[in-house]
Enzyme design. Sequence first.
Site, mmCIF file in Angstrom:
data_model
loop_
_atom_site.group_PDB
_atom_site.id
_atom_site.type_symbol
_atom_site.label_atom_id
_atom_site.label_comp_id
_atom_site.label_asym_id
_atom_site.label_seq_id
_atom_site.Cartn_x
_atom_site.Cartn_y
_atom_site.Cartn_z
ATOM 1 C CE LYS A 32 0.534 -20.651 49.012
ATOM 2 N NZ LYS A 32 -0.807 -20.930 47.655
ATOM 3 N NE ARG A 107 -1.314 -27.136 46.269
ATOM 4 C CZ ARG A 107 0.632 -26.331 46.231
ATOM 5 N NH1 ARG A 107 0.686 -25.852 47.543
ATOM 6 N NH2 ARG A 107 0.237 -25.569 45.636
ATOM 7 N NE ARG A 145 3.723 -16.675 40.260
ATOM 8 C CZ ARG A 145 3.044 -17.723 41.239
ATOM 9 N NH1 ARG A 145 2.652 -16.509 42.161
ATOM 10 N NH2 ARG A 145 2.240 -19.036 41.643
ATOM 11 N NE ARG A 178 5.693 -21.983 39.791
ATOM 12 C CZ ARG A 178 5.480 -21.500 40.232
ATOM 13 N NH1 ARG A 178 6.566 -20.972 41.722
ATOM 14 N NH2 ARG A 178 3.952 -21.809 40.899
ATOM 15 N NE ARG A 189 -0.510 -24.558 40.488
ATOM 16 C CZ ARG A 189 0.166 -22.626 40.182
ATOM 17 N NH1 ARG A 189 0.714 -22.836 39.343
ATOM 18 N NH2 ARG A 189 0.962 -22.521 41.472
HETATM 19 P P1 AMP Z 1 2.915 -23.839 44.623
HETATM 20 O O1 AMP Z 1 4.682 -23.762 43.797
HETATM 21 O O2 AMP Z 1 2.927 -24.109 45.914
HETATM 22 O O3 AMP Z 1 1.890 -23.595 44.051
HETATM 23 O O4 AMP Z 1 2.792 -25.486 44.422
HETATM 24 C C1 AMP Z 1 2.985 -25.791 43.151
HETATM 25 C C2 AMP Z 1 2.803 -27.442 42.523
HETATM 26 O O5 AMP Z 1 3.640 -28.509 44.085
HETATM 27 C C3 AMP Z 1 1.459 -27.406 43.169
HETATM 28 O O6 AMP Z 1 0.746 -27.742 41.841
HETATM 29 C C4 AMP Z 1 1.923 -29.171 42.480
HETATM 30 O O7 AMP Z 1 2.170 -29.513 42.183
HETATM 31 C C5 AMP Z 1 2.732 -29.582 43.973
HETATM 32 N N1 AMP Z 1 2.518 -29.072 45.272
HETATM 33 C C6 AMP Z 1 3.314 -28.087 46.233
HETATM 34 N N2 AMP Z 1 2.254 -28.297 47.834
HETATM 35 C C7 AMP Z 1 1.919 -29.168 47.373
HETATM 36 C C8 AMP Z 1 1.514 -29.851 48.580
HETATM 37 N N3 AMP Z 1 1.641 -29.703 49.755
HETATM 38 N N4 AMP Z 1 0.233 -31.154 48.206
HETATM 39 C C9 AMP Z 1 0.518 -30.995 46.920
HETATM 40 N N5 AMP Z 1 1.619 -30.657 46.425
HETATM 41 C C10 AMP Z 1 2.177 -30.008 46.501
#
Ligand code: AMP
Length: 243
Positions: A32, A107, A145, A178, A189
């Site tokens: 993404k 999400r 990554r 990370r 996740r």
């Molecule tokens: P990402 O970088 O998009 O994979 O997001 C990393 C982390 O941020 C996720 O594992 C969640 O803990 C939090 N997060 C990001 N976007 C959301 C969302 N739309 N709703 C809830 N938690 C989020």
Amino acid sequence: MALSKRGLKSAPAATSVKPLALILFGSPGSGKGTQSKYLVKWLGIPQISTGDMLREHIRTGDSIGASVTDRMKAGSLVPDELVNQLVFERIHQPDCERGFILDGYPRTLAQAEEMMRVLKAEHAEGVVIHLVVDYNVIISRISGRRVCPKCGTLYNAVSRPPKVDGVCDLDGTALVVREDDKEEVVRQRLVQYERQTQPVIEFFRTSFSRSNGDRLVEVKANGDGPETIFERIKSELQDLVQG
Ligand code: AMP
């Protein structure tokens, strides 16, 4: 790129066309973030990554950051009200007038419902791009990554290796994994994704109004390089940019 009939990219900010809400949907590691960057360049509208926004709050050490640190470290989702609020504020900034790309939002069903309400109120057109990737491909992508802790540049052992192993090309800082890319967190996740996020796709399938221009496109994002996947996305969205 030719001037768009939608007012994307090179047209003046004030247009009568509907703003475009492009929603990039896919599991962690589906690409993404990478595809968002291509789309930003192609369409000239900003990327809104809720993950990046939350990490920035953690980095600055403010109260929002403090409230989400534990959940993010554990790979759990943060509360819907918080992300809804962050996204709502962000899309009302002037650079989002002609559209925006949502990366990592919505999400959950509650977020999707709130987003549909906002899109309706803003007379925006919603286009969901679902990046479809196999579980095994995701695990191998995420485990390779690395990120620069100083400038945030992302690398990948296979698709985007640094020039010198383990070191940032831009500032020479040692790369790190990370926190939420660690293997057990990745598993968590993916579990969250299956449980909470897959139903969101079903929601879009049933509640998007084609008469409003809303649509869901599924793009195979397995195995091929990011440019090939981007070409697939572009061919699905050609009508958005050709005037
Ligand atoms: P990402 O970088 O998009 O994979 O997001 C990393 C982390 O941020 C996720 O594992 C969640 O803990 C939090 N997060 C990001 N976007 C959301 C969302 N739309 N709703 C809830 N938690 C989020």
